[in-house]
Design a protein around this motif. Sequence first.
Motif, PDB file in Angstrom:
ATOM      1  N   LYS A  10       4.922   4.616 -11.231  1.00  0.00           N
ATOM      2  CA  LYS A  10       5.923   5.827 -11.313  1.00  0.00           C
ATOM      3  C   LYS A  10       7.031   5.629  -9.981  1.00  0.00           C
ATOM      4  O   LYS A  10       7.965   6.518 -10.344  1.00  0.00           O
ATOM      5  CB  LYS A  10       5.259   7.249 -11.323  1.00  0.00           C
ATOM      6  N   LEU A  11       6.720   5.072  -9.413  1.00  0.00           N
ATOM      7  CA  LEU A  11       7.722   4.849  -8.118  1.00  0.00           C
ATOM      8  C   LEU A  11       8.548   3.801  -8.603  1.00  0.00           C
ATOM      9  O   LEU A  11       9.587   3.771  -7.872  1.00  0.00           O
ATOM     10  CB  LEU A  11       6.839   4.296  -6.970  1.00  0.00           C
ATOM     11  N   THR A  12       8.418   2.986  -9.332  1.00  0.00           N
ATOM     12  CA  THR A  12       9.312   1.510  -9.719  1.00  0.00           C
ATOM     13  C   THR A  12       9.592   1.553 -11.089  1.00  0.00           C
ATOM     14  O   THR A  12       9.191   2.384 -11.838  1.00  0.00           O
ATOM     15  CB  THR A  12       8.596   0.366  -9.162  1.00  0.00           C
ATOM     16  N   THR A  13      10.550   0.639 -11.500  1.00  0.00           N
ATOM     17  CA  THR A  13      10.625   0.200 -12.865  1.00  0.00           C
ATOM     18  C   THR A  13       9.866  -0.702 -13.460  1.00  0.00           C
ATOM     19  O   THR A  13      10.339  -1.264 -14.465  1.00  0.00           O
ATOM     20  CB  THR A  13      12.214   0.021 -13.148  1.00  0.00           C
ATOM     21  N   LEU A  14       8.884  -1.189 -12.579  1.00  0.00           N
ATOM     22  CA  LEU A  14       7.983  -2.244 -13.041  1.00  0.00           C
ATOM     23  C   LEU A  14       7.052  -2.004 -14.516  1.00  0.00           C
ATOM     24  O   LEU A  14       6.831  -0.763 -14.641  1.00  0.00           O
ATOM     25  CB  LEU A  14       6.987  -2.582 -12.230  1.00  0.00           C
ATOM     26  N   CYS A  20       0.937  -1.136  -0.045  1.00  0.00           N
ATOM     27  CA  CYS A  20       0.093   0.088   0.053  1.00  0.00           C
ATOM     28  C   CYS A  20       0.840   1.315  -0.053  1.00  0.00           C
ATOM     29  O   CYS A  20       1.204   2.196   0.937  1.00  0.00           O
ATOM     30  CB  CYS A  20      -0.861  -0.004   1.234  1.00  0.00           C
ATOM     31  N   PRO A  21       1.667   1.462  -1.002  1.00  0.00           N
ATOM     32  CA  PRO A  21       2.693   2.618  -1.092  1.00  0.00           C
ATOM     33  C   PRO A  21       2.224   3.973  -0.875  1.00  0.00           C
ATOM     34  O   PRO A  21       2.716   4.685  -0.111  1.00  0.00           O
ATOM     35  CB  PRO A  21       3.231   2.584  -2.384  1.00  0.00           C
ATOM     36  N   ARG A  22       1.079   4.278  -1.239  1.00  0.00           N
ATOM     37  CA  ARG A  22       0.530   5.563  -1.008  1.00  0.00           C
ATOM     38  C   ARG A  22       0.159   5.951   0.494  1.00  0.00           C
ATOM     39  O   ARG A  22       0.729   7.010   1.268  1.00  0.00           O
ATOM     40  CB  ARG A  22      -0.722   6.120  -1.505  1.00  0.00           C
TER      41      ARG A  22
END
Length: 342
Positions: free
Chosen positions: A267-271, A221-223
């Motif tokens: 946008k947080l990751t390179t996935l 739950c990154p947010r």
Amino acid sequence: MIVEGTVLRGPEYTPVEGRVIVEDGRITAIEEERVESDRIVAPAFVNAHTHIGDSIAKEAGRGLTLEELVAPPDGLKHRLLRESGRDEMVAAVRRSIRFMHAGGVTAFLDFREGGAEGVRVLREAVEGLPVDAFAMGRDELAALEVGDGYGASGAADADFAREREAAREAGKPFGIHAGENRTDDIVPALDLEPDYLVHMVNASEEHLDRVEREEIPVVVCPRANLVTDVGLPPIEDLVERTTVALGTDNVMLNSPSMFREMEFAAKLTTLDAPEVLAMATRAGARLMGLDAGTIEEGREARLLVLDGDSDNLSGVRDPVRAVVRRAGTADVRGVVHPAQHN
């Protein structure tokens, strides 16, 4: 029922032009051919972790720490929940469920405060809506009896061995928060052999290796983690090791929008976009035991239909990336749930 457009087909979400045929709540055929439709047809979302009771306290607690906000029994949310009337709670939860559905969600897993009565509140709130609410009861064993599983607050809060065993005997899943703002609760949580973990923000390499070895799914739950200033989950490392699902967590802190959660995670990751879409669809479906999450023949018809010619999506070259990083509730033109077509 026939749904036409660019269909994100199969486990890779491959865009194909054509139509999806739905009969008795199931996908019976996917016909690939040219159609006159600007729609984008994607799997509907599964929100894998919510605290939807927080709907009575949106944006409360500015400036408080995680413990001050949500720690049982005296965190702000728990005090506000105790002060809320039942009718107020049902109405607030129902509105959040309606919001989720408008944003493409047809199922969600909720860590249900309030024991057995909290489960009953959720059941009443979702009645008549085309959304499946999976109640992970907590606070008392009676909540497990009437709920769909048990959702533990964390191994540092109490010894949940009794609840774990009861869930196992009942054949219901046991989930537990772990590693959200500390590390010392991760090993005790793993020792309980949970069906899934939530957060794992502060997991070490050793913890991640054990998650992989024991094949334990994780919900991130990154947010919410960003808002509570506990750090961000190692999403890419987790994806390499296990099934990772996406949740929106506390409604107090975040709108329960899977569009926003996907965009943030992407946008947080390179996935790649298909990896993030899988977190928002089939990974959560697996936790709920749903035969859904991908558009394939024989699966449940849980579909999200977007307007590919909206002002936001017109001109999109990569529809999967657009669903994950750009689309929003305003682009939704329909949400299909199996019960609507049985």
